[in-house]
Design an enzyme around this catalytic site. Structure first.
Site, PDB file in Angstrom:
ATOM      1  N   ARG A 164      40.356  21.441  39.950  1.00 41.36           N
ATOM      2  CA  ARG A 164      40.863  21.233  41.309  1.00 41.36           C
ATOM      3  C   ARG A 164      39.942  20.317  42.112  1.00 41.36           C
ATOM      4  NH1 ARG A 164      42.026  27.359  43.137  1.00 41.36           N
ATOM      5  NH2 ARG A 164      42.699  26.317  45.067  1.00 41.36           N
ATOM      6  N   LEU A 216      41.099  32.985  35.034  1.00 40.56           N
ATOM      7  CA  LEU A 216      41.958  31.950  35.598  1.00 40.56           C
ATOM      8  C   LEU A 216      42.153  32.276  37.077  1.00 40.56           C
ATOM      9  CD1 LEU A 216      44.854  31.528  32.971  1.00 40.56           C
ATOM     10  CD2 LEU A 216      42.914  29.986  33.343  1.00 40.56           C
ATOM     11  N   ASP A 217      42.269  31.244  37.903  1.00 40.23           N
ATOM     12  CA  ASP A 217      42.550  31.465  39.316  1.00 40.23           C
ATOM     13  C   ASP A 217      43.882  32.199  39.483  1.00 40.23           C
ATOM     14  OD1 ASP A 217      40.264  30.050  39.921  1.00 40.23           O
ATOM     15  OD2 ASP A 217      41.328  28.196  40.426  1.00 40.23           O
ATOM     16  N   ARG A 218      44.041  32.871  40.594  1.00 39.81           N
ATOM     17  CA  ARG A 218      45.273  33.619  40.871  1.00 39.81           C
ATOM     18  C   ARG A 218      46.516  32.745  40.705  1.00 39.81           C
ATOM     19  NH1 ARG A 218      46.311  35.185  46.950  1.00 39.81           N
ATOM     20  NH2 ARG A 218      46.663  32.929  46.931  1.00 39.81           N
TER      21      ARG A 218
END
Length: 214
Positions: A145, A44-46
Site C-alpha cells: 500500500r 493479512l490486513d482486514r
C-alpha cells in the site's frame, strides 16, 4: 502441517483491542483431529482478501515462521490502482518506517527505515487506472500500500494511503498466490485464491481485464 485459507475481505484475522468478529475465532472448526486450533503463520490486513497460511501445530508454525522470515515464501498479489505506471514492470526499492515511532501502525517511506522491495508487473490499464501484479520481496507492514502510493499509483479504495479516485470502493488488494517450499528436493506447495467478487466488479466497472484474460 499447514492450511491455506481464502480470507474474505473486511474480516480482521485476529481480535483487536475493541473486540468484534474475527477470522481467528473460527479456527476451532479447523482442527481436523488435532487437539489444538491451528494458528496464524502470518497476517493479512482486514480489507485484504486471499491466501492466508495457518500452522496446524507448534513445529509447523516454527518452520513456517522461519520460511517467512528468510523470505523463502513466494507471494503474489493483484491490485487495482489509480493512474497508470509509465513502464510495464519494475522494482520499487524504498525503505519503510513507522509514521509515528512511538505508536500506531501507519507506515511511511523513511530513508532510515527497514529495506523494502516490491516487484510489480502491469496486467492491464486504461488511461486512469491499472491492474497490477505485486510481488513483495520483503514483508513490511502495509508495504504494498505504501509503495504503490509513494510511486504515484495508490491502491484504489485505500482509506489511509490511497487517492481520491477510490471513492465508493473498498480496498482493491488481493493475495492471489503463495508458494511454500516445505520439503527439500520437491516443488514448492503452490496455492491460488480466485479473484473475489468485489474486485471482479471493480475491474468490470473500470473496463479492465481480470487475471484469466491478462
Amino acid at each position: 502441517m499447514m492450511l491455506v485459507l481464502d480470507k474474505p475481505q473486511g474480516l480482521p484475522v485476529h481480535r483487536g483491542p475493541k473486540g468484534g468478529p474475527n477470522f481467528e475465532e473460527s479456527f476451532r472448526h479447523l482442527r481436523f483431529g488435532l487437539p489444538r486450533d491451528p494458528a496464524l503463520a502470518h497476517r493479512l490486513d482486514r480489507d485484504t482478501s486471499g491466501c492466508l497460511v495457518l500452522g496446524r501445530h507448534h513445529k509447523a508454525l516454527e518452520k513456517l515462521g522461519l520460511l517467512f522470515k528468510q523470505g523463502k515464501i513466494g507471494k503474489s498479489y493483484v491490485a487495482l490502482v489509480q493512474g497508470r505506471p509509465a513502464e510495464d514492470e519494475g522494482l520499487i526499492d524504498l525503505p519503510l518506517g513507522r509514521f509515528d515511532p512511538a505508536r500506531g501502525w501507519r507506515m511511511k517511506v523513511d530513508p532510515a527505515g527497514q529495506p523494502s522491495q516490491t516487484r510489480w508487473r502491469l496486467l492491464d490499464a486504461t488511461r486512469d487506472a491499472a491492474f497490477l501484479e505485486l510481488s513483495p520481496l520483503t514483508g513490511r507492514t502495509h508495504q504494498l500500500r505504501v509503495h504503490c502510493a509513494a510511486t504515484g499509483f495508490p491502491i484504489l479504495g485505500d482509506p489511509v494511503y490511497g487517492g481520491g479516485a477510490g471513492a465508493g470502493l473498498t480496498l482493491q488488494l488481493h493475495a492471489r498466490r503463495i508458494e511454500i517450499p516445505l520439503y527439500r528436493n520437491r516443488e514448492p506447495v503452490a496455492v491460488e485464491a480466485p479473484l473475489p467478487a468485489h474486485m471482479r466488479a471493480a475491474l468490470a466497472g473500470l473496463g479492465l481485464r481480470g487475471p484469466a484474460a491478462a
